[in-house]
Design an enzyme around this catalytic site. Sequence first.
Site, PDB file in Angstrom:
ATOM      1  N   GLY A   1     -24.162  24.206 -21.639  1.00 22.42           N
ATOM      2  CA  GLY A   1     -24.754  25.517 -21.378  1.00 22.42           C
ATOM      3  C   GLY A   1     -23.937  26.593 -22.072  1.00 22.42           C
ATOM      4  O   GLY A   1     -22.843  26.336 -22.579  1.00 22.42           O
ATOM      5  N   LYS A   2     -24.474  27.799 -22.060  1.00 23.33           N
ATOM      6  CA  LYS A   2     -23.790  28.918 -22.711  1.00 23.33           C
ATOM      7  C   LYS A   2     -22.453  29.204 -22.045  1.00 23.33           C
ATOM      8  O   LYS A   2     -22.253  28.912 -20.868  1.00 23.33           O
ATOM      9  CB  LYS A   2     -24.671  30.162 -22.670  1.00 23.33           C
ATOM     10  CG  LYS A   2     -25.891  30.066 -23.540  1.00 23.33           C
ATOM     11  CD  LYS A   2     -26.679  31.348 -23.542  1.00 23.33           C
ATOM     12  CE  LYS A   2     -27.888  31.214 -24.451  1.00 23.33           C
ATOM     13  NZ  LYS A   2     -28.737  32.383 -24.424  1.00 23.33           N
ATOM     14  N   SER A   3     -21.583  29.808 -22.797  1.00 21.26           N
ATOM     15  CA  SER A   3     -20.272  30.195 -22.286  1.00 21.26           C
ATOM     16  C   SER A   3     -20.443  31.142 -21.102  1.00 21.26           C
ATOM     17  O   SER A   3     -21.243  32.082 -21.149  1.00 21.26           O
ATOM     18  CB  SER A   3     -19.480  30.886 -23.409  1.00 21.26           C
ATOM     19  OG  SER A   3     -18.206  31.228 -22.949  1.00 21.26           O
ATOM     20  N   GLY A   4     -19.723  30.884 -20.023  1.00 21.95           N
ATOM     21  CA  GLY A   4     -19.774  31.739 -18.841  1.00 21.95           C
ATOM     22  C   GLY A   4     -20.871  31.406 -17.855  1.00 21.95           C
ATOM     23  O   GLY A   4     -20.999  32.068 -16.824  1.00 21.95           O
ATOM     24  N   ILE A   5     -21.672  30.377 -18.102  1.00 26.05           N
ATOM     25  CA  ILE A   5     -22.798  30.028 -17.221  1.00 26.05           C
ATOM     26  C   ILE A   5     -22.322  29.385 -15.924  1.00 26.05           C
ATOM     27  O   ILE A   5     -23.034  29.383 -14.927  1.00 26.05           O
ATOM     28  CB  ILE A   5     -23.833  29.136 -17.953  1.00 26.05           C
ATOM     29  CG1 ILE A   5     -25.169  29.052 -17.203  1.00 26.05           C
ATOM     30  CG2 ILE A   5     -23.299  27.739 -18.174  1.00 26.05           C
ATOM     31  CD1 ILE A   5     -26.052  30.229 -17.368  1.00 26.05           C
ATOM     32  N   GLY A   6     -21.112  28.790 -15.925  1.00 28.16           N
ATOM     33  CA  GLY A   6     -20.582  28.181 -14.706  1.00 28.16           C
ATOM     34  C   GLY A   6     -20.332  26.687 -14.791  1.00 28.16           C
ATOM     35  O   GLY A   6     -20.236  26.015 -13.766  1.00 28.16           O
ATOM     36  N   LYS A   7     -20.198  26.167 -16.007  1.00 25.89           N
ATOM     37  CA  LYS A   7     -19.968  24.732 -16.183  1.00 25.89           C
ATOM     38  C   LYS A   7     -18.663  24.280 -15.521  1.00 25.89           C
ATOM     39  O   LYS A   7     -18.648  23.312 -14.765  1.00 25.89           O
ATOM     40  CB  LYS A   7     -19.930  24.374 -17.681  1.00 25.89           C
ATOM     41  CG  LYS A   7     -21.213  24.636 -18.424  1.00 25.89           C
ATOM     42  CD  LYS A   7     -21.110  24.302 -19.885  1.00 25.89           C
ATOM     43  CE  LYS A   7     -20.107  25.113 -20.658  1.00 25.89           C
ATOM     44  NZ  LYS A   7     -20.408  26.537 -20.792  1.00 25.89           N
ATOM     45  N   SER A   8     -17.585  24.991 -15.804  1.00 25.93           N
ATOM     46  CA  SER A   8     -16.277  24.596 -15.263  1.00 25.93           C
ATOM     47  C   SER A   8     -16.215  24.779 -13.750  1.00 25.93           C
ATOM     48  O   SER A   8     -15.656  23.944 -13.038  1.00 25.93           O
ATOM     49  CB  SER A   8     -15.155  25.397 -15.932  1.00 25.93           C
ATOM     50  OG  SER A   8     -15.077  25.066 -17.301  1.00 25.93           O
TER      51      SER A   8
ATOM     52  N   ARG B   1     -40.585  20.646 -12.182  1.00 23.21           N
ATOM     53  CA  ARG B   1     -40.666  20.696 -10.721  1.00 23.21           C
ATOM     54  C   ARG B   1     -41.026  19.351 -10.111  1.00 23.21           C
ATOM     55  O   ARG B   1     -40.729  19.099  -8.960  1.00 23.21           O
ATOM     56  CB  ARG B   1     -41.696  21.749 -10.305  1.00 23.21           C
ATOM     57  CG  ARG B   1     -41.255  23.145 -10.704  1.00 23.21           C
ATOM     58  CD  ARG B   1     -42.201  24.189 -10.249  1.00 23.21           C
ATOM     59  NE  ARG B   1     -42.382  24.092  -8.804  1.00 23.21           N
ATOM     60  CZ  ARG B   1     -42.913  25.024  -8.065  1.00 23.21           C
ATOM     61  NH1 ARG B   1     -43.304  26.134  -8.624  1.00 23.21           N
ATOM     62  NH2 ARG B   1     -43.068  24.861  -6.781  1.00 23.21           N
TER      63      ARG B   1
ATOM     64  N   GLU C   1     -10.345  25.650 -17.508  1.00 25.55           N
ATOM     65  CA  GLU C   1     -10.242  27.104 -17.454  1.00 25.55           C
ATOM     66  C   GLU C   1     -11.200  27.597 -16.378  1.00 25.55           C
ATOM     67  O   GLU C   1     -12.403  27.349 -16.460  1.00 25.55           O
ATOM     68  CB  GLU C   1     -10.616  27.739 -18.792  1.00 25.55           C
ATOM     69  CG  GLU C   1     -10.618  29.248 -18.720  1.00 25.55           C
ATOM     70  CD  GLU C   1     -11.410  29.913 -19.837  1.00 25.55           C
ATOM     71  OE1 GLU C   1     -11.633  31.125 -19.730  1.00 25.55           O
ATOM     72  OE2 GLU C   1     -11.812  29.224 -20.788  1.00 25.55           O
TER      73      GLU C   1
ATOM     74  N   HIS D   1     -19.408  21.235 -26.877  1.00 23.88           N
ATOM     75  CA  HIS D   1     -18.902  22.209 -25.912  1.00 23.88           C
ATOM     76  C   HIS D   1     -19.563  21.898 -24.569  1.00 23.88           C
ATOM     77  O   HIS D   1     -20.776  21.964 -24.441  1.00 23.88           O
ATOM     78  CB  HIS D   1     -19.247  23.632 -26.349  1.00 23.88           C
ATOM     79  CG  HIS D   1     -18.827  24.670 -25.366  1.00 23.88           C
ATOM     80  ND1 HIS D   1     -17.505  24.981 -25.139  1.00 23.88           N
ATOM     81  CD2 HIS D   1     -19.544  25.452 -24.547  1.00 23.88           C
ATOM     82  CE1 HIS D   1     -17.441  25.922 -24.215  1.00 23.88           C
ATOM     83  NE2 HIS D   1     -18.669  26.224 -23.834  1.00 23.88           N
TER      84      HIS D   1
ATOM     85  N   ASP E   1     -14.469  21.823 -21.502  1.00 23.40           N
ATOM     86  CA  ASP E   1     -14.592  22.693 -22.664  1.00 23.40           C
ATOM     87  C   ASP E   1     -14.945  21.944 -23.943  1.00 23.40           C
ATOM     88  O   ASP E   1     -15.969  22.210 -24.546  1.00 23.40           O
ATOM     89  CB  ASP E   1     -13.336  23.540 -22.879  1.00 23.40           C
ATOM     90  CG  ASP E   1     -13.597  24.698 -23.826  1.00 23.40           C
ATOM     91  OD1 ASP E   1     -14.681  25.292 -23.728  1.00 23.40           O
ATOM     92  OD2 ASP E   1     -12.735  24.988 -24.671  1.00 23.40           O
TER      93      ASP E   1
END
Length: 186
Positions: free
Chosen positions: A31-38, A121, A80, A16, A55
């Site tokens: 990353g988790k769903s909704g984190i902003g990958k797309s 860092r 998406e 994913h 996706d």
Amino acid sequence: ITKFLEERLAPSTTLHGVLLDVLGVGVLIIGKSGIGKSECALELVARGYRLVSDDIVIVKKMPPDVLFGTSSDIIRFHMEIRGIGIVNIRDLYGITAIREKKQMDVVVELVQWDAASEYERLGFEDNTYDILGVGLPYLKIPVSPGRSVATIIEVAARNQILKLTGHNSAKNLEVTLNKAMQGNKS
């Protein structure tokens, strides 16, 4: 026939995430769903980079230890975008905005910013992410409002190119600092 069979029978998995070609570097964003990958990938495509898959990334391990990513035929070139829906990148940006497959060179994980967490860092550590027994360079990027994640990923790709050519900025600075501290002791 050998090449065809080698590819068809290669070990594979699905992940994913989003796979892009950024300056010739295959960047897998996870990353988790909704984190902003797309959304990050869309920003990079708008800058002229190329989408391989959104996706679901199909990964194949080719000899000796090279990973290639592609998209499933059903969702190829589609993304998406929350608030807009499904968009076709090829139709929106043209043929130069897409790729059928790409060698994977770096894994970038987007994580929610947490003030209590420690993040890299200085860049002295070379972390890896294992996919099908192959360790790829791995970066964990904290996401928060106001941060330009697309710019950070673009810099990560540029930095990877430098590392592949033998120039590691963090390690070079470490050597310079150590020499300076030894010089002050004299």
